[in-house]
Design an enzyme around this catalytic site. Structure first.
Site, PDB file in Angstrom:
ATOM      1  N   ASP A 264      -0.097  13.637  17.986  1.00  0.00           N
ATOM      2  CA  ASP A 264       0.223  13.891  16.577  1.00  0.00           C
ATOM      3  C   ASP A 264      -1.064  13.990  15.759  1.00  0.00           C
ATOM      4  OD1 ASP A 264       1.951  14.427  14.473  1.00  0.00           O
ATOM      5  OD2 ASP A 264       2.233  12.326  13.941  1.00  0.00           O
TER       6      ASP A 264
ATOM      7  N   LYS B 239       1.258  -3.208   9.073  1.00  0.00           N
ATOM      8  CA  LYS B 239       2.409  -2.303   9.123  1.00  0.00           C
ATOM      9  C   LYS B 239       3.630  -3.147   9.458  1.00  0.00           C
ATOM     10  CE  LYS B 239       1.997   1.915  10.627  1.00  0.00           C
ATOM     11  NZ  LYS B 239       1.906   3.137  11.473  1.00  0.00           N
TER      12      LYS B 239
ATOM     13  N   GLY C 145       7.345   4.080   4.034  1.00  0.00           N
ATOM     14  CA  GLY C 145       7.968   5.269   4.587  1.00  0.00           C
ATOM     15  C   GLY C 145       9.322   4.943   5.173  1.00  0.00           C
ATOM     16  N   GLY C 146       9.866   5.893   5.933  1.00  0.00           N
ATOM     17  CA  GLY C 146      11.194   5.712   6.483  1.00  0.00           C
ATOM     18  C   GLY C 146      11.274   4.662   7.568  1.00  0.00           C
ATOM     19  N   MET C 147      10.150   4.346   8.201  1.00  0.00           N
ATOM     20  CA  MET C 147      10.173   3.382   9.302  1.00  0.00           C
ATOM     21  C   MET C 147       9.597   2.033   8.907  1.00  0.00           C
ATOM     22  SD  MET C 147       8.709   3.847  13.163  1.00  0.00           S
ATOM     23  CE  MET C 147       8.995   2.579  14.406  1.00  0.00           C
ATOM     24  N   GLY C 148       8.642   2.020   8.012  1.00  0.00           N
ATOM     25  CA  GLY C 148       8.018   0.749   7.693  1.00  0.00           C
ATOM     26  C   GLY C 148       7.260   0.784   6.389  1.00  0.00           C
TER      27      GLY C 148
ATOM     28  N   ILE D 180       0.835  -1.200   0.000  1.00  0.00           N
ATOM     29  CA  ILE D 180       0.000   0.000   0.000  1.00  0.00           C
ATOM     30  C   ILE D 180       0.870   1.250   0.000  1.00  0.00           C
ATOM     31  CG2 ILE D 180      -1.711   1.327   1.304  1.00  0.00           C
ATOM     32  CD1 ILE D 180      -2.793  -1.306   2.403  1.00  0.00           C
ATOM     33  N   GLY D 181       1.886   1.265   0.828  1.00  0.00           N
ATOM     34  CA  GLY D 181       2.759   2.426   0.908  1.00  0.00           C
ATOM     35  C   GLY D 181       3.989   2.102   1.728  1.00  0.00           C
TER      36      GLY D 181
END
Length: 383
Positions: free
Chosen positions: A146, A53, A33-36, A30-31
């Site tokens: 956040d 995730k 990023g920098g962490m997962g 799906i996508g």
């Protein structure tokens, strides 16, 4: 680096067709990023579609990254509410960690705002269930820290009809009540969150923030939804933090004439600089917004009515223009997702944030003394 994580460097996430933990068959990416990475998967026995995730292998030996990943599972797992993304499983598999959550189809509020501000009635209809989700988190001792449009998901059903929003990503949340494992992982003076939506006390790196920091962020989101612009923007990280602490934004009803003055006053109270001047709890903000909600936006979902954790429906009065009363004191296909900052970037942000703190400390006023912040570009990747 462990042997397992080294072997997976060239394969950062399980490919389509692989099965995680003997029960989750990966469908697609799906996508990332920098962490997962976030994967779509099917439970092999129930055929339920889920989102997974997956912690990237290069971070498996990073104790802080693993702690944050586990922290998200624990914080989200405390909350059972229809307006918070559901967490179903957490575990370790083939040298990495995974988190199983609701699969959601749709987009984020941040994506919706790229098209411009929302109609006033639609704005309230969308955000009332978000407030219920945040209130449910606070009831379980979880402070999100956040809240931003990218962490509000707007699901649609298979026919494309809108469903009530869900709050995402508790990766940097604060747990007010700890159990034996005690996953409070932020340090004094460490700034976490997304700058545009931080409360003044959060931007100063304070550890003793409470639910009123989320109320400030919700006020910023309300402002952006109504005005189409953020209330606090600077040309640098430090300048943004200083503006949050020292400047009052242009009233939202000045930027947009159709916003009732009473609603603008609600937004202003939510974004008060001192926590004591904001609404004392999310349900108080919800009740203040209730008169501006209009039934009929989506009759298939209970998005308005008397504010409560479950959202009981009720008749609402005519839209008032008078300011709200002063609130009481608080009681207790694939996309590339934003990457976390590398160590060098953290150092640079830390230096500019230190410059901002000098201005913040002098203007802290009704809040506690600030620690020295270590700025972080630490917004977790959304589902």
């Amino acid at each position: 680096m462990s042997a397992d994580s080294a072997e997976r460097k060239d394969q950062p996430y399980p490919p389509p067709g692989s099965v995680i933990a003997g029960k989750y068959e990966v469908v697609r990416l799906i996508g990332r990023g920098g962490m997962g990475a976030v994967l779509e998967a099917l439970h092999t026995r129930t055929e339920r579609r889920v989102a997974i995730k997956w912690l990237l292998p290069e971070l498996v030996d990073d104790d802080e990254a693993v702690a944050r990943f586990e922290h998200e599972a624990k914080a989200s797992g405390r909350i059972d509410h229809p307006n918070v993304v559901g967490i179903h499983d957490f575990g370790e598999f083939e040298g990495s960690y995974y988190l199983v959550m609701d699969y959601l189809h749709g987009g984020t509020l941040g994506e919706r705002l790229e098209q411009g501000p929302l109609p006033v009635a639609e704005c309230i209809q969308l955000l009332m269930p978000v407030l219920r989700g945040v209130a449910a988190a606070h009831e379980q001792g979880v402070i999100h820290r956040d809240m931003k449009p990218d962490n509000i998901f707007l699901p649609v059903d298979r026919n494309g009809m809108p469903r009530p929003p869900k709050v995402l990503d508790f990766g940097i949340s604060k747990l007010e009540r700890h159990d034996k494992t005690g996953l409070e992982i932020t340090r004094a003076g460490e700034v976490v969150g997304t700058p545009y939506y931080m409360s003044p006390e959060q931007s100063q790196g304070k550890q003793d923030v409470d639910g009123r920091t989320d109320i400030f962020s919700l006020g910023v989101i309300l402002y952006e939804c109504l005005a189409g612009v953020r209330p606090f923007t600077g040309e640098s990280y430090a300048e943004t933090l200083v503006k949050i602490a020292t400047e009052d934004p242009v009233p939202v009803d000045v930027l947009r004439a159709e916003v009732p003055s009473g609603l603008a006053a609600v937004v202003e109270t939510a974004m008060a600089k001192a926590p004591r001047d904001r609404y004392g709890a999310v349900n108080e903000l919800g009740r203040a917004l209730e008169p501006f909600a209009v039934h009929g936006f989506d009759q298939s979902a209970d998005w308005t009515g008397s504010f409560s954790a479950t959202g009981t429906r009720a008749v609402v009065p005519e839209t008032p223009s008078a300011p709200p009363p002063r609130p009481p004191i608080y009681d207790d296909e694939p996309v590339e997702l934003p990457a976390r900052a590398a160590g060098a970037k953290k150092l640079v942000l830390g230096l500019v944030a230190l410059l901002a703190v000098a201005a913040l400390a002098a203007l802290a006023g009704g809040s506690d003394d600030a620690g020295e912040p270590e700025a972080r570009d630490d917004a977790p990747a959304p589902v």
